[in-house]
Design a protein around this motif. Sequence first.
Motif, PDB file in Angstrom:
ATOM      1  N   GLY A 172       0.797  -1.216   0.000  1.00 27.95           N
ATOM      2  CA  GLY A 172       0.000   0.000   0.000  1.00 27.95           C
ATOM      3  C   GLY A 172       0.826   1.261   0.000  1.00 27.95           C
ATOM      4  N   GLY A 173       0.207   2.369   0.484  1.00 29.12           N
ATOM      5  CA  GLY A 173       0.901   3.655   0.531  1.00 29.12           C
ATOM      6  C   GLY A 173       1.133   4.078   1.957  1.00 29.12           C
ATOM      7  N   THR A 174       2.099   4.992   2.159  1.00 32.86           N
ATOM      8  CA  THR A 174       2.380   5.469   3.510  1.00 32.86           C
ATOM      9  C   THR A 174       1.249   6.385   3.967  1.00 32.86           C
ATOM     10  N   PRO A 175       0.618   6.098   5.118  1.00 38.09           N
ATOM     11  CA  PRO A 175      -0.451   6.973   5.589  1.00 38.09           C
ATOM     12  C   PRO A 175       0.123   8.275   6.161  1.00 38.09           C
ATOM     13  N   ASP A 176      -0.747   9.252   6.388  1.00 35.30           N
ATOM     14  CA  ASP A 176      -0.361  10.502   7.052  1.00 35.30           C
ATOM     15  C   ASP A 176       0.382  10.166   8.345  1.00 35.30           C
ATOM     16  N   TYR A 177       1.519  10.848   8.597  1.00 32.67           N
ATOM     17  CA  TYR A 177       2.332  10.473   9.751  1.00 32.67           C
ATOM     18  C   TYR A 177       1.577  10.602  11.067  1.00 32.67           C
ATOM     19  N   ARG A 178       0.529  11.482  11.075  1.00 28.08           N
ATOM     20  CA  ARG A 178      -0.219  11.657  12.324  1.00 28.08           C
ATOM     21  C   ARG A 178      -0.973  10.391  12.697  1.00 28.08           C
ATOM     22  N   PHE A 179      -1.462   9.653  11.683  1.00 29.02           N
ATOM     23  CA  PHE A 179      -2.165   8.399  11.980  1.00 29.02           C
ATOM     24  C   PHE A 179      -1.195   7.369  12.537  1.00 29.02           C
ATOM     25  N   SER A 180       0.011   7.328  11.939  1.00 29.85           N
ATOM     26  CA  SER A 180       1.018   6.379  12.438  1.00 29.85           C
ATOM     27  C   SER A 180       1.393   6.703  13.871  1.00 29.85           C
ATOM     28  N   LEU A 181       1.525   8.023  14.171  1.00 32.82           N
ATOM     29  CA  LEU A 181       1.900   8.398  15.536  1.00 32.82           C
ATOM     30  C   LEU A 181       0.780   8.057  16.514  1.00 32.82           C
ATOM     31  N   ALA A 182      -0.494   8.236  16.082  1.00 36.42           N
ATOM     32  CA  ALA A 182      -1.613   7.880  16.958  1.00 36.42           C
ATOM     33  C   ALA A 182      -1.597   6.380  17.240  1.00 36.42           C
ATOM     34  N   ASN A 183      -1.299   5.584  16.208  1.00 29.77           N
ATOM     35  CA  ASN A 183      -1.199   4.132  16.366  1.00 29.77           C
ATOM     36  C   ASN A 183      -0.072   3.791  17.352  1.00 29.77           C
ATOM     37  N   GLU A 184       1.043   4.522  17.230  1.00 31.77           N
ATOM     38  CA  GLU A 184       2.183   4.292  18.127  1.00 31.77           C
ATOM     39  C   GLU A 184       1.805   4.606  19.580  1.00 31.77           C
ATOM     40  N   ARG A 185       1.021   5.687  19.780  1.00 31.60           N
ATOM     41  CA  ARG A 185       0.633   6.031  21.154  1.00 31.60           C
ATOM     42  C   ARG A 185      -0.301   4.991  21.746  1.00 31.60           C
ATOM     43  N   THR A 186      -1.179   4.426  20.890  1.00 28.17           N
ATOM     44  CA  THR A 186      -2.058   3.358  21.373  1.00 28.17           C
ATOM     45  C   THR A 186      -1.217   2.149  21.795  1.00 28.17           C
ATOM     46  N   PHE A 187      -0.225   1.825  20.965  1.00 25.94           N
ATOM     47  CA  PHE A 187       0.693   0.717  21.294  1.00 25.94           C
ATOM     48  C   PHE A 187       1.367   0.975  22.640  1.00 25.94           C
ATOM     49  N   LEU A 188       1.836   2.223  22.842  1.00 32.63           N
ATOM     50  CA  LEU A 188       2.521   2.542  24.098  1.00 32.63           C
ATOM     51  C   LEU A 188       1.559   2.458  25.279  1.00 32.63           C
ATOM     52  N   ALA A 189       0.298   2.862  25.063  1.00 31.76           N
ATOM     53  CA  ALA A 189      -0.676   2.781  26.155  1.00 31.76           C
ATOM     54  C   ALA A 189      -0.889   1.328  26.562  1.00 31.76           C
ATOM     55  N   TRP A 190      -0.949   0.423  25.568  1.00 27.17           N
ATOM     56  CA  TRP A 190      -1.096  -1.006  25.884  1.00 27.17           C
ATOM     57  C   TRP A 190       0.144  -1.535  26.594  1.00 27.17           C
ATOM     58  N   LEU A 191       1.314  -1.024  26.173  1.00 26.09           N
ATOM     59  CA  LEU A 191       2.558  -1.461  26.813  1.00 26.09           C
ATOM     60  C   LEU A 191       2.581  -1.010  28.280  1.00 26.09           C
ATOM     61  N   ARG A 192       2.059   0.198  28.544  1.00 27.41           N
ATOM     62  CA  ARG A 192       1.977   0.670  29.935  1.00 27.41           C
ATOM     63  C   ARG A 192       1.026  -0.196  30.730  1.00 27.41           C
TER      64      ARG A 192
END
Lengths: 110, 152
Positions: free
Chosen positions: B43-63
């Motif tokens: 596919g294509g690279t999504p807007d970096y803001r969506f990737s960062l939001a996904n990363e924050r969700t990942f970090l919240a689960w890690l916490r």
Amino acid sequence: MSGTAARDASDRDPGLQPERTRLAWRRTTLACTVTAVLAVKATLHNGLSATGIFVCALCCGLWLAFLLISHHRIRTLAATSSPQALTPRHAAAGALLTLALAVCGAALVL
Amino acid sequence: MARTVAGSTDSGPLRGPGRVLDVIGFARNVRLWFAPQEIRQEGGTPDYRFSLANERTFLAWLRTALALIGGGFAVDQFLPDLRWGWRVGLALALLAAGVLCSLRAVNHWVRCERAMRRGEDLPVSRFPALLSLAVAVVAVAMVVVVLVGWEG
């Protein structure tokens, strides 16, 4: 000097996404610190033994590794105004360090 | 292209045999964790803001995972009057929940990242419901164990 400030202001993301992500990494590092401190406390509580000290040192090493990957990511986020996405390897490293901490915890509890 | 077709099975319906597919999909995703170039090909690279939001969700689960692990340590240390079996059982249950949570965090992150690159719907998951049930069971068990421990 004022030119740089003006360019930074126009590049700035109004949602502050990189900053929020940076702070999320900080919070996660803090959570990791609390867990590592509890691990050290568990070792002292159980009485000092060779195995206990080894597992405790392992927990401190895991905490240090987590601190390093978090710091690396924070620096990457701060470097540009539209940063690259997290790499799967980086994410897997974070999750596996957490997993290893849990395994050390099981070793300390038993 | 064959990869795309094979990879899409794990986001299908999850009833009955879906559970088997779930395990296969998980194993396939594990390979993706360590192969960043493979995910970039799709596919294509999504807007970096969506990737960062996904990363924050990942970090919240890690916490969440780290908090569960910390809870395991806390049960072991702050309830010393409990019988050994109960104390170790509760601590190990919390530690195991932490392990599952961290594995799920990275797996869900990979699936969301891939869905965003392909422009598909984000994957649904029953894990939050299962985790809240498990935490509720552990909490009730702790209340019961502490009360019974005080009486006896």
